[in-house]
Design an enzyme around this catalytic site. Structure first.
Site, PDB file in Angstrom:
ATOM      1  N   ASP A 113      48.343  42.573  38.397  1.00 24.59           N
ATOM      2  CA  ASP A 113      47.647  43.821  38.694  1.00 24.59           C
ATOM      3  C   ASP A 113      46.327  43.839  38.020  1.00 24.59           C
ATOM      4  O   ASP A 113      46.210  43.331  36.656  1.00 24.59           O
ATOM      5  CB  ASP A 113      48.721  44.955  37.973  1.00 24.59           C
ATOM      6  CG  ASP A 113      48.918  44.722  36.666  1.00 24.59           C
ATOM      7  OD1 ASP A 113      48.332  45.747  36.024  1.00 24.59           O
ATOM      8  OD2 ASP A 113      49.510  43.941  36.039  1.00 24.59           O
ATOM      9  N   SER A 114      45.454  43.938  38.568  1.00 21.49           N
ATOM     10  CA  SER A 114      43.853  44.552  37.958  1.00 21.49           C
ATOM     11  C   SER A 114      43.452  43.018  37.681  1.00 21.49           C
ATOM     12  O   SER A 114      43.199  41.970  38.217  1.00 21.49           O
ATOM     13  CB  SER A 114      43.959  45.454  36.758  1.00 21.49           C
ATOM     14  OG  SER A 114      42.956  45.845  36.229  1.00 21.49           O
ATOM     15  N   SER A 115      42.997  42.976  36.254  1.00 21.33           N
ATOM     16  CA  SER A 115      42.620  41.452  35.833  1.00 21.33           C
ATOM     17  C   SER A 115      43.656  40.303  36.162  1.00 21.33           C
ATOM     18  O   SER A 115      43.308  39.304  36.287  1.00 21.33           O
ATOM     19  CB  SER A 115      42.227  41.571  34.278  1.00 21.33           C
ATOM     20  OG  SER A 115      43.311  41.977  33.562  1.00 21.33           O
TER      21      SER A 115
END
Length: 355
Positions: free
Chosen positions: A190-192
């Site tokens: 998730d995300s980075s």
């Protein structure tokens, strides 16, 4: 926030998430609509309570890490699973800590998903990823390997990425369920962490052992070189646009590296042949547009890809399963293509094969 205040905040946050929709709509007030998307009432209420849960946009790394750990305790549910085991991955930079999850150790798994947590390459760890990994393990027949890769600024690019590549390659050849049984391996994040999952997929595409069987990318950061329209539209909805620069500066001290495809996978020249993907984004997220654009790039390159837009939610929705029914539903939807892909790969390989 002291322990008593944290517990009280947790009670409030969870209680809000369980309220009936009509009550939530009253508490939320006038519908909040941007770019044709309506913010979910429970999220609207949660953002009003944000000062209780979140202590602002700290610039100090240690305080920011403490905040993220606190938010994980407040917002993330931790269901019971049959197996939770800390393991060590041999890496080229040295040992990498990881944690292995399985819902029921007696049930033959369909595969392994190597999970990379979010946090802007600076924040997060095995504990902040624990709720998501437990949820995936409990509701699927998958092994989940959560990776505690090196964080910036202590470990700037490409150190954490190296840990992630090493973890995937190790999992690909490991016998994580029973001796003699090698399972198909996917990556997720998730995300980075989704950024890292995408880059791992690209870097290992041409390995002799093959790249991942699938990649699940939840609200991924894919292009660190420019601002997309969603960055202005949704600035401050759980993630501030200025915070992106804060993360980038610590992960990539050399600005000339922002266009490196290992940093900005959207700028990869050739994406053909990488792992099939599911890209899930939040409607009210500064990263929405670059995530959607990456899905388009994959599709244009002939890569099978499905897209999920959680229209009324904000960045990091997968971390809020204790506070948002829409988070629970969205995570379940995001995981389905991953499960299906690994099940197909397991059927082709045959559980027990050494290949």
């Amino acid at each position: 926030m002291n322990e008593r205040t944290e517990r009280a905040a947790g009670v409030v946050v969870r209680a809000v998430g369980r309220l009936p929709d009509p009550v939530l709509r009253v508490l939320a007030g006038r519908p909040h609509v941007v770019d044709g998307q309506r913010l979910y009432p429970e999220v609207q209420v949660a953002l009003r309570l944000r000062r209780v849960v979140r202590a602002g946009e700290e610039e100090d790394v240690a305080r920011a890490r403490a905040r993220v750990a606190r938010e994980a305790r407040l917002l993330g549910d931790r269901p019971q699973v049959g197996r939770v085991e800390d393991v060590t991955v041999p890496g080229t930079r040295g040992p990498v800590r990881a944690r292995l999850y399985q819902g029921d150790p007696d049930v033959p798994p369909d595969g392994v998903v190597v999970y990379f947590h979010g946090g802007g390459w600076v924040l997060g760890d095995l504990e902040t990823a624990d709720p998501i990994c437990r949820a995936i393990a409990r509701h699927t027949k998958l092994l989940v390997l959560s990776v505690d890769y090196g964080l910036a600024p202590e470990h700037p690019f490409p150190e954490g990425l190296t840990d992630c590549v090493d973890a995937f390659r190790w999992a690909r050849g490991a016998e994580l369920w029973r001796p003699g049984v090698r399972l198909p391996v996917a990556v997720a994040g998730d995300s980075s962490g989704a950024n890292l999952a995408a880059v791992v997929s690209n870097l290992t595409r041409d390995d002799d052992g093959g790249g991942p069987a699938f990649q699940l990318l939840m609200y991924p950061a894919t292009d660190l070189t420019r601002a997309y329209p969603s960055e202005k539209l949704f600035d401050g909805y759980a993630l501030a646009a200025a915070r992106l620069g804060w993360y980038r500066l610590r992960y990539i001290p050399d600005a000339t590296l922002m266009a490196d495809p290992r940093v900005s996978p959207l700028l990869t020249d050739d994406l053909s042949g990488v792992a099939p993907a599911h890209v899930a984004v939040a409607g009210f997220d500064v990263l929405r547009d670059e995530g959607l654009r990456y899905a388009e790039r994959l599709r244009e390159s002939g890569v099978p890809v499905s897209v999920q837009v959680v229209t009324g939610h904000v960045h990091a929705w997968a971390n809020a399963t204790a506070a948002s029914r829409h988070s629970i539903e969205a995570l379940a939807e995001a995981v389905r293509p991953l499960v299906a892909a690994l099940r197909r790969a397991a059927d082709v390989r045959g559980v027990g094969d050494d290949a």
